[in-house]
Design a protein around this motif. Structure first.
Motif, mmCIF file in Angstrom:
data_model
loop_
_atom_site.group_PDB
_atom_site.id
_atom_site.type_symbol
_atom_site.label_atom_id
_atom_site.label_comp_id
_atom_site.label_asym_id
_atom_site.label_seq_id
_atom_site.Cartn_x
_atom_site.Cartn_y
_atom_site.Cartn_z
ATOM 1 N N LEU A 113 9.922 -6.863 2.232
ATOM 2 C CA LEU A 113 10.306 -5.496 2.316
ATOM 3 C C LEU A 113 10.173 -4.658 1.271
ATOM 4 C CD1 LEU A 113 11.448 -3.624 4.505
ATOM 5 C CD2 LEU A 113 13.619 -4.494 3.822
ATOM 6 N N GLU A 114 10.665 -5.443 -0.193
ATOM 7 C CA GLU A 114 10.552 -4.404 -1.334
ATOM 8 C C GLU A 114 8.958 -4.459 -1.620
ATOM 9 O OE1 GLU A 114 13.209 -5.788 -4.335
ATOM 10 O OE2 GLU A 114 12.948 -3.914 -5.678
ATOM 11 N N ASP A 115 8.214 -5.302 -1.486
ATOM 12 C CA ASP A 115 6.784 -5.118 -1.765
ATOM 13 C C ASP A 115 6.168 -3.808 -0.698
ATOM 14 O OD1 ASP A 115 6.130 -7.135 -3.414
ATOM 15 O OD2 ASP A 115 5.342 -8.634 -1.847
ATOM 16 N N THR A 116 6.732 -4.041 0.442
ATOM 17 C CA THR A 116 6.329 -3.035 1.279
ATOM 18 C C THR A 116 6.650 -1.584 0.818
ATOM 19 O OG1 THR A 116 6.243 -4.649 3.055
ATOM 20 C CG2 THR A 116 6.203 -2.094 3.857
ATOM 21 N N LEU A 117 7.840 -1.395 0.258
ATOM 22 C CA LEU A 117 8.264 0.001 0.185
ATOM 23 C C LEU A 117 7.965 0.312 -1.171
ATOM 24 C CD1 LEU A 117 12.299 -1.150 0.949
ATOM 25 C CD2 LEU A 117 10.677 0.982 1.753
ATOM 26 N N LEU A 118 7.268 -0.651 -2.021
ATOM 27 C CA LEU A 118 6.449 -0.114 -3.309
ATOM 28 C C LEU A 118 5.008 0.343 -2.913
ATOM 29 C CD1 LEU A 118 7.534 -3.243 -5.263
ATOM 30 C CD2 LEU A 118 7.960 -0.727 -6.133
ATOM 31 N N TRP A 119 4.593 0.173 -1.767
ATOM 32 C CA TRP A 119 3.424 0.602 -1.361
ATOM 33 C C TRP A 119 3.269 2.414 -1.650
ATOM 34 C CZ3 TRP A 119 1.429 4.427 2.078
ATOM 35 C CH2 TRP A 119 -0.017 4.513 2.165
ATOM 36 N N GLU A 120 2.292 2.863 -2.033
ATOM 37 C CA GLU A 120 1.926 4.324 -2.294
ATOM 38 C C GLU A 120 0.895 4.749 -1.504
ATOM 39 O OE1 GLU A 120 2.785 5.851 -6.205
ATOM 40 O OE2 GLU A 120 4.124 4.293 -6.664
ATOM 41 N N PRO A 121 1.062 6.041 -0.935
ATOM 42 C CA PRO A 121 -0.427 6.766 -0.466
ATOM 43 C C PRO A 121 -1.292 6.708 -1.470
ATOM 44 C CG PRO A 121 1.720 8.081 -0.146
ATOM 45 C CD PRO A 121 2.178 6.942 -1.246
ATOM 46 N N GLY A 122 -2.518 6.294 -1.105
ATOM 47 C CA GLY A 122 -3.676 6.194 -1.711
ATOM 48 C C GLY A 122 -4.008 4.706 -2.370
ATOM 49 N N SER A 123 -2.943 3.947 -2.091
ATOM 50 C CA SER A 123 -3.288 2.583 -2.525
ATOM 51 C C SER A 123 -3.807 1.886 -1.286
ATOM 52 C CB SER A 123 -1.988 1.719 -2.945
ATOM 53 O OG SER A 123 -0.935 2.327 -3.456
ATOM 54 N N ARG A 124 -4.359 0.533 -1.415
ATOM 55 C CA ARG A 124 -4.991 -0.275 -0.355
ATOM 56 C C ARG A 124 -4.068 -0.525 0.822
ATOM 57 N NH1 ARG A 124 -5.624 -5.255 0.738
ATOM 58 N NH2 ARG A 124 -4.170 -5.886 -1.131
ATOM 59 N N VAL A 125 -4.235 -0.473 2.102
ATOM 60 C CA VAL A 125 -3.499 -0.822 3.028
ATOM 61 C C VAL A 125 -3.623 -2.310 3.210
ATOM 62 C CG1 VAL A 125 -2.760 -0.885 5.439
ATOM 63 C CG2 VAL A 125 -3.386 1.432 4.054
ATOM 64 N N PRO A 126 -2.701 -3.220 2.985
ATOM 65 C CA PRO A 126 -2.923 -4.521 3.014
ATOM 66 C C PRO A 126 -3.220 -4.979 4.679
ATOM 67 C CG PRO A 126 -0.515 -4.186 3.030
ATOM 68 C CD PRO A 126 -1.173 -2.705 3.061
ATOM 69 N N ARG A 127 -4.264 -4.726 5.034
ATOM 70 C CA ARG A 127 -4.725 -5.214 6.514
ATOM 71 C C ARG A 127 -4.876 -6.650 6.630
ATOM 72 N NH1 ARG A 127 -5.612 -0.216 8.652
ATOM 73 N NH2 ARG A 127 -6.535 1.109 7.202
ATOM 74 N N GLU A 128 -4.993 -7.526 5.539
ATOM 75 C CA GLU A 128 -5.091 -8.992 5.924
ATOM 76 C C GLU A 128 -3.530 -9.623 6.278
ATOM 77 O OE1 GLU A 128 -4.052 -8.447 1.694
ATOM 78 O OE2 GLU A 128 -5.274 -7.294 3.171
ATOM 79 N N ARG A 129 -2.601 -8.714 6.287
ATOM 80 C CA ARG A 129 -1.337 -9.392 6.351
ATOM 81 C C ARG A 129 -1.361 -9.779 7.819
ATOM 82 N NH1 ARG A 129 -1.369 -4.253 7.355
ATOM 83 N NH2 ARG A 129 0.058 -3.147 8.794
#
Ligand code: NAG
Ligand code: NAG
Ligand code: NAG
Ligand code: NAG
Length: 344
Positions: free
Chosen positions: A323-339
């Motif tokens: 959850l913390e990894d997800t909350l650190l995602w920012e617009p413009g970064s790669r979307v982790p589609r392989e999850r």
């Protein structure tokens, strides 16, 4: 989001959702004031919207602070969603902290004045009951998920509402037809903050009536997910609204339970690999006049009950790190589609 473009924004949102059948339409009903978890919950919904997991169609405030809507809009705007409708009950007040909880710092005014948003003042927002009625009446049957992470006055108002210019249907008819699942950040037994600290009679009226699926994300999961050490330290709080709000609420380099963010994770992703229903045959919650909840299992020959509660399937620290990894995602970064998790 300017009030004048509200209807256009609502229409655009509902038509874009209509072209993508099957995706859940999420409404968050929040008491965001100075606790740590509401900004994270709203940020998480924005992140899942950016990842294509959900249609985040509205935010209802269950408090009256004029600073809550601009602060919510600042978070939505950071993630590129400046036109998500936000509704606040009236009359507005100037609250920035719960007087009973001064240990959690004010972040509403900082989000309002130092971040980009265009609501400016909650006085310019529409009424939550009308907004609920509009969003429900323009959604497909069972397509809406409500994350109730605040108090129950707004939902009570919807339940009491009759047909009007927005829809000929009563609020009860709209809620029963349009809401696929109600996710409640509270325990299904005993007393809880969101169902009892304020508006307990309204919570009882809504939950004792609720005929459909209702899932309680309580202390076992929502209170046992602790994070913040990275989010309060890594992003620049002058730029990142979640980092800012969390640091103001709990301080730098701190961690805290994030109840509401866990409820929103479940509301979007479902049980997945994280949660397991506590009751194999479901059941029903009943709140008494003191907002004390008791749980009733269905009789052996009866059909399964529509309500349930969540337990963890994963270790809580594994989920908290995700959850913390997800909350650190920012617009413009790669979307982790392989999850492997949360693919709607
Ligand atoms: C809120 O603050 C404004 C500006 O300081 C003031 O004019 C208004 O009376 C206050 N409202 C309430 C409800 O206290
Ligand atoms: C907004 O930012 C300025 C400059 O950093 C700062 O002095 C001020 O205290 C901030 N306002 C709030 C309400 O946080
Ligand atoms: C609600 O239930 C709790 C727990 O049994 C009890 O202490 C309380 O008195 C009840 N309230 C009312 C109004 O019956
Ligand atoms: C896991 O749960 C335990 C017991 O509730 C709690 O003390 C701990 O802080 C939690 N850890 C995380 C990372 O959420």
């Amino acid at each position: 989001m300017r009030a004048s473009i509200l209807l256009a924004g609502l229409a655009a949102l509902s038509s874009s959702a209509a072209s993508r059948p099957g995706k859940k339409r999420l409404i968050i009903d929040t008491d965001m004031l100075n606790f740590d978890d509401d900004p994270l919950a709203i940020g998480l919904a924005n992140i899942f919207q950016a990842w294509g997991q959900v249609e985040f169609i509205g935010v209802m405030s269950s408090i009256n602070s004029r600073f809550a809507p601009p602060a919510i809009d600042a978070i939505n705007t950071f993630y590129g969603h400046p036109d998500i409708p936000i509704a606040l009950r009236k009359p507005v007040n100037n609250l920035t902290q719960w007087p009973q909880y001064p240990q959690y710092g004010d972040y509403l005014t900082g989000l309002t004045y130092n971040f980009t948003q265009d609501i400016q003042d909650g006085v310019y927002t529409p009424d939550p009951v009308s907004s609920y009625r509009y969003l429900l009446s323009t959604s497909a049957d069972s397509s809406v998920t409500i994350a109730a992470i605040g108090f129950f006055g707004n939902l009570y108002g919807v339940l009491q509402s009759g047909g009007d210019a927005i829809s000929p249907r009563t609020g009860a008819e709209l809620l029963a037809a349009k809401v696929g699942e109600l996710v409640v950040q509270a325990d299904e037994r005993g007393r809880s903050f969101n169902t009892g600290w304020r508006e307990g009679a309204e919570a009882a009226a809504v939950l004792n009536w609720w005929p459909g699926r209702a899932t309680f994300a309580g202390d076992a999961v929502a209170g046992a997910t602790v994070l913040g050490r990275r989010l309060t330290a890594e992003p620049d709080p002058a730029r990142h609204p979640l980092a800012y709000a969390l640091r103001r609420s709990i301080g730098p380099a701190a961690a805290h339970p994030v109840w509401d963010a866990v409820a929103v994770y479940y509301a979007v992703c479902g049980a997945g690999d994280v949660f397991a229903p506590r009751y194999p045959r479901g059941g029903r919650v009943a709140l008494n006049a003191s907002a004390y909840a008791t749980w009733a299992e269905p009789a052996p020959a009866a059909p399964p009950g529509p309500h349930n509660a969540l337990d963890f399937r994963l270790p809580n620290d594994t989920f908290a790190a995700r959850l913390e990894d997800t909350l650190l995602w920012e617009p413009g970064s790669r979307v982790p589609r392989e999850r492997t998790w949360c693919k709607n």
